[in-house]
Design an enzyme around this catalytic site. Structure first.
Site, short mmCIF file in Angstrom:
data_model
loop_
_atom_site.label_atom_id
_atom_site.label_comp_id
_atom_site.label_asym_id
_atom_site.label_seq_id
_atom_site.Cartn_x
_atom_site.Cartn_y
_atom_site.Cartn_z
N SER A 36 50.39 40.88 37.91
CA SER A 36 51.74 41.17 38.37
C SER A 36 51.97 40.60 39.77
O SER A 36 51.06 40.62 40.60
CB SER A 36 51.91 42.69 38.40
OG SER A 36 53.06 43.02 39.13
N VAL A 44 40.98 46.12 50.45
CA VAL A 44 40.47 46.48 51.78
C VAL A 44 39.23 45.61 52.04
O VAL A 44 38.64 45.11 51.11
CB VAL A 44 40.12 47.98 51.88
CG1 VAL A 44 41.37 48.82 52.03
CG2 VAL A 44 39.31 48.46 50.70
N LYS A 75 25.17 41.78 55.59
CA LYS A 75 24.98 43.24 55.65
C LYS A 75 23.52 43.53 55.33
O LYS A 75 23.07 43.32 54.21
CB LYS A 75 25.90 43.90 54.62
CG LYS A 75 25.68 45.38 54.45
CD LYS A 75 26.55 45.93 53.32
CE LYS A 75 26.21 47.37 53.02
NZ LYS A 75 26.85 47.84 51.78
N PRO A 93 18.42 50.85 55.09
CA PRO A 93 18.22 49.39 55.10
C PRO A 93 17.93 48.86 53.70
O PRO A 93 17.45 49.60 52.84
CB PRO A 93 16.97 49.23 55.98
CG PRO A 93 16.21 50.51 55.81
CD PRO A 93 17.18 51.58 55.39
N GLY A 361 31.84 49.81 44.42
CA GLY A 361 32.95 49.36 43.55
C GLY A 361 32.70 47.99 42.94
O GLY A 361 32.83 47.80 41.72
N ILE A 362 32.32 47.03 43.78
CA ILE A 362 32.12 45.66 43.28
C ILE A 362 30.82 45.57 42.48
O ILE A 362 30.73 44.82 41.52
CB ILE A 362 32.19 44.67 44.46
CG1 ILE A 362 33.64 44.64 44.96
CG2 ILE A 362 31.73 43.27 44.05
CD1 ILE A 362 33.86 43.93 46.27
N TYR A 451 18.05 56.46 34.64
CA TYR A 451 18.57 55.18 34.12
C TYR A 451 18.98 54.28 35.28
O TYR A 451 19.31 54.76 36.36
CB TYR A 451 19.77 55.43 33.20
CG TYR A 451 19.43 56.35 32.07
CD1 TYR A 451 18.65 55.92 31.00
CD2 TYR A 451 19.85 57.67 32.10
CE1 TYR A 451 18.32 56.77 29.98
CE2 TYR A 451 19.52 58.54 31.08
CZ TYR A 451 18.75 58.09 30.01
OH TYR A 451 18.41 58.94 29.01
N TYR A 452 19.01 52.98 34.99
CA TYR A 452 19.41 52.01 36.01
C TYR A 452 20.78 52.39 36.59
O TYR A 452 21.73 52.63 35.85
CB TYR A 452 19.50 50.60 35.38
CG TYR A 452 20.04 49.57 36.35
CD1 TYR A 452 19.22 49.05 37.34
CD2 TYR A 452 21.37 49.15 36.29
CE1 TYR A 452 19.71 48.13 38.26
CE2 TYR A 452 21.87 48.23 37.20
CZ TYR A 452 21.04 47.73 38.18
OH TYR A 452 21.53 46.83 39.09
P1 FAD Z 1 43.12 46.39 41.88
O1 FAD Z 1 42.69 45.72 43.12
O2 FAD Z 1 43.98 47.62 42.01
O3 FAD Z 1 43.88 45.31 41.01
C1 FAD Z 1 44.71 45.68 39.94
C2 FAD Z 1 45.39 44.43 39.39
O4 FAD Z 1 46.15 44.80 38.23
C3 FAD Z 1 46.39 43.78 40.35
O5 FAD Z 1 46.28 42.38 40.26
C4 FAD Z 1 47.75 44.22 39.80
O6 FAD Z 1 48.78 43.29 40.11
C5 FAD Z 1 47.42 44.22 38.32
N1 FAD Z 1 48.36 45.00 37.51
C6 FAD Z 1 48.57 46.34 37.52
N2 FAD Z 1 49.51 46.68 36.64
C7 FAD Z 1 49.90 45.53 36.03
C8 FAD Z 1 50.85 45.19 35.03
N3 FAD Z 1 51.62 46.11 34.46
N4 FAD Z 1 50.98 43.89 34.66
C9 FAD Z 1 50.22 42.93 35.22
N5 FAD Z 1 49.31 43.19 36.17
C10 FAD Z 1 49.16 44.46 36.57
N6 FAD Z 1 34.17 48.36 46.64
C11 FAD Z 1 33.07 47.83 47.19
O7 FAD Z 1 32.27 47.22 46.48
N7 FAD Z 1 32.84 47.93 48.52
C12 FAD Z 1 33.66 48.59 49.36
O8 FAD Z 1 33.42 48.64 50.56
C13 FAD Z 1 34.81 49.21 48.80
N8 FAD Z 1 35.66 49.91 49.57
C14 FAD Z 1 36.72 50.52 48.98
C15 FAD Z 1 37.56 51.33 49.75
C16 FAD Z 1 38.63 52.00 49.15
C17 FAD Z 1 39.49 52.91 49.96
C18 FAD Z 1 38.88 51.84 47.77
C19 FAD Z 1 40.01 52.55 47.10
C20 FAD Z 1 38.07 51.03 47.01
C21 FAD Z 1 36.98 50.38 47.61
N9 FAD Z 1 36.15 49.60 46.85
C22 FAD Z 1 35.03 49.05 47.41
C23 FAD Z 1 36.42 49.32 45.44
C24 FAD Z 1 37.10 47.96 45.31
O9 FAD Z 1 38.22 47.89 46.15
C25 FAD Z 1 37.54 47.73 43.89
O10 FAD Z 1 36.44 47.95 43.06
C26 FAD Z 1 38.00 46.32 43.72
O11 FAD Z 1 38.99 45.99 44.64
C27 FAD Z 1 38.50 46.10 42.33
O12 FAD Z 1 39.75 46.57 42.14
P2 FAD Z 1 40.44 46.23 40.75
O13 FAD Z 1 40.50 44.77 40.58
O14 FAD Z 1 39.80 47.05 39.69
O15 FAD Z 1 41.88 46.84 40.94
#
Ligand code: FAD
Length: 518
Positions: A36, A44, A75, A93, A361-362, A451-452
């Site tokens: 979208s 972030v 890191k 670490p 998350g990643i 588990y892993y």
């Molecule tokens: P999103 O980034 O939310 O992407 C969703 C996608 O779906 C977007 O492209 C949007 O446009 C699309 N979409 C939604 N609805 C529709 C629709 N109807 N039609 C078409 N497209 C649509 N992870 C780490 O590994 N390390 C960190 O330090 C870390 N810090 C974090 C801090 C916070 C506060 C949060 C909330 C998360 C953090 N994470 C971290 C997790 C990480 O941000 C996510 O795992 C990662 O960004 C993946 O997000 P995503 O792609 O699943 O979702």
């Protein structure tokens, strides 16, 4: 056999999935990604696991190909501030303790107690973090440690769970820039990219999605649909009504407020670590990127309002923060009951999320993708493949939940209702019993979550001994053993750490050098 995949969502999860599928299957699999223009990604500044390097090497990307473009930094671990007491810090670490006379140096340390600082006594990385050192020499060679795997051994494609040794660093990077880089990587290799909103998913009588309808680009059909729509879980949770199992009873942090703080890193040096600073209703992350700091307060809305959280974060950042725009995020903590149902697989936040502590998350995304490739459907036995996939993905998240709950229980900090309640909250399944075990024998492969889940016993040990709130006792049998070799090894760790601090360049100098080389 699935020949065409439609990915809905273009955040980190969507583009990591598209790139990895193309790197694996090439032209034999048609990949369409629809994202979208109107729904923003989470975006972030993000910290990762050390195993993320297998993702990049699988794609054939060297550090110099992607780090400068994603403003990435190294890191070496996570620094915990004030989790034990105000003014105290320790590191988790990326370094396993050495083994002496068949016994972990962590056990010897507990027996001998040479100081209060397990991290400084048993790892060289703690000293490198304090001194803000790079893990690499300017000419590129990696710091030498016995426990470090040899990079050449893993030159061929390998995945996270196949690693036998611990690599000493992970990365911090701008996830939005990574998604951009992977957009180019994916589209160059044939991913069809559609910028549009998905408004509906059509489901047939078996419960399979046949196509998704977009606002302006018509219908997109495929054999397999990947839900990367973030916390919305548009296909899996909303359309297929797969239940979401909340972890909130044991992990109450459900909100975050984030700031991007521009920073001239050359002026102040750059810590090669993610910092987590305990607060009254949660903790604040500080993640240095090459041009700015990503920071945010993760908090429980039962204990703190969004306004209070924002004020706390701004005062933590200090002067200049008043002009920055705060990004408030509501988090869905837990996991989908099954991440793969019929022909829909959720990867990323739609699959699950266990709050940002320990940066998982990643890692969950990478795990979901690697497992998808391992379980890729072929028409026959898909039901069994899905079962196996769902079990593995659920175990990873449930295991991480246990590890994170341990952080709050083992933290000595106990100064208000938030931290006191953390010790009294529901503990998942077997964790209470495991904690009792760890008090008399530090965690090992037989006593951690079986588990892993990305964390090894040494991480549990680093947290228990750093957080300082559990009454852990040394193994009685060590009193009957000769500890000469252990004393020597403890001295050696300190000597090696001092020598490395002397010889390695600063984190900033190394990154500036690499960027110039580009
Ligand atoms: P999103 O980034 O939310 O992407 C969703 C996608 O779906 C977007 O492209 C949007 O446009 C699309 N979409 C939604 N609805 C529709 C629709 N109807 N039609 C078409 N497209 C649509 N992870 C780490 O590994 N390390 C960190 O330090 C870390 N810090 C974090 C801090 C916070 C506060 C949060 C909330 C998360 C953090 N994470 C971290 C997790 C990480 O941000 C996510 O795992 C990662 O960004 C993946 O997000 P995503 O792609 O699943 O979702």
């Amino acid at each position: 056999m699935a020949r065409s995949v439609v990915i809905v969502g273009g955040g980190t999860a969507g583009w990591m999935t598209a790139s990895y599928l193309k790197a694996t299957f090439g032209d034999k699999l048609a990949v369409t990604l629809v994202e979208s223009k109107n729904v923003p990604t989470i975006g972030v500044g993000e910290a990762s696991f050390s195993t993320i390097r297998h993702f990049f090497s699988y794609l054939g990307l060297a550090e110099t190909d992607w780090m400068p473009e994603c403003h990435a930094t190294y890191k070496l671990g996570i620094r915990y501030d004030n989790w034990r007491a105000e003014g105290h810090h320790f590191y988790h670490p990326f370094e396993r303790p050495r083994i002496v006379e068949g016994v972990s140096l962590a056990d010897w340390w507990l027996h001998k107690r040479p100081s209060d600082d397990y991290d400084q006594d048993c790892s060289v990385i703690a000293a490198l973090c304090d001194a803000k050192r790079s893990p690499r020499q300017l000419e590129g060679s990696l710091l030498e440690l016995d426990a470090v795997e040899h990079e050449a051994e893993h030159a061929s494609r390998s995945t996270m769970a196949e690693q036998n040794t611990q690599f000493p660093y992970a990365y911090q990077f701008d996830a939005t820039l990574l998604a951009k880089l992977l957009t180019r990587y994916g589209t160059d290799r044939g991913v069809r990219h559609v910028l549009d909103d998905v408004v509906h998913a059509e489901v047939d009588e078996r419960g399979d999605v046949t196509h998704v309808r977009t606002k302006e680009s018509g219908d997109l059909s495929g054999d397999l649909f990947i839900d990367c729509t973030g916390f919305r879980g548009m296909l899996l949770n909303k359309r297929l009504e797969v239940p979401f199992l909340s972890y909130q009873d044991s992990l109450p942090n459900d909100s975050a407020v984030a700031l991007r703080v521009p920073m001239e890193m050359s002026d102040q040096g750059m810590g090669p670590y993610t910092r987590s600073t305990a607060q009254d209703a949660g903790w604040i992350w500080t993640i240095p990127l090459s041009d700015r700091i990503g920071t945010g307060y993760v908090y429980a809305s039962d204990y703190c309002t969004p306004d209070e959280a924002e004020r706390t974060l701004r005062s933590f950042v200090g002067p200049g923060s008043e002009d920055l725009t705060a990004n408030h995020i509501k988090m869905r903590i837990g996991r989908s009951e099954n991440s793969w149902v019929n022909n829909v697989v959720a990867i990323g936040l739609s699959s699950g999320f266990v709050e940002p502590l320990e940066s998982t998350g990643i890692f969950f995304i990478q795990n979901g993708i690697e497992q998808l490739v391992k379980h890729f459907p072929g028409g026959r036995d898909d039901h069994q493949l899905r079962r196996s996939y769902n079990r593995q993905v659920a175990n990873v998240m449930d295991g991480v939940r246990e590890f994170l709950v341990l952080h709050y229980i083992a933290a000595k900090r106990n100064n208000n209702a938030y931290w006191q309640d953390a010790k009294a909250r529901t503990v998942p399944d077997a964790l209470a019993e495991r904690i009792e075990q760890w008090k008399v024998k530090l965690p090992d492969a037989d006593t951690v979550f079986p588990y892993y889940h990305g964390f090894e016993p040494y991480s549990y040990t680093a947290m228990i001994l750093g957080l300082g709130g559990l009454d852990v006792r040394p193994r009685p049998g060590l009193a009957l053993m000769d500890d000469t070799a252990a004393s020597k090894e403890l001295r050696q760790v300190r000597d090696q750490a001092a020598s490395l601090v002397e010889r390695l360049p600063s984190h900033w100098d190394y990154l500036a050098h690499v960027t110039k080389l580009k």
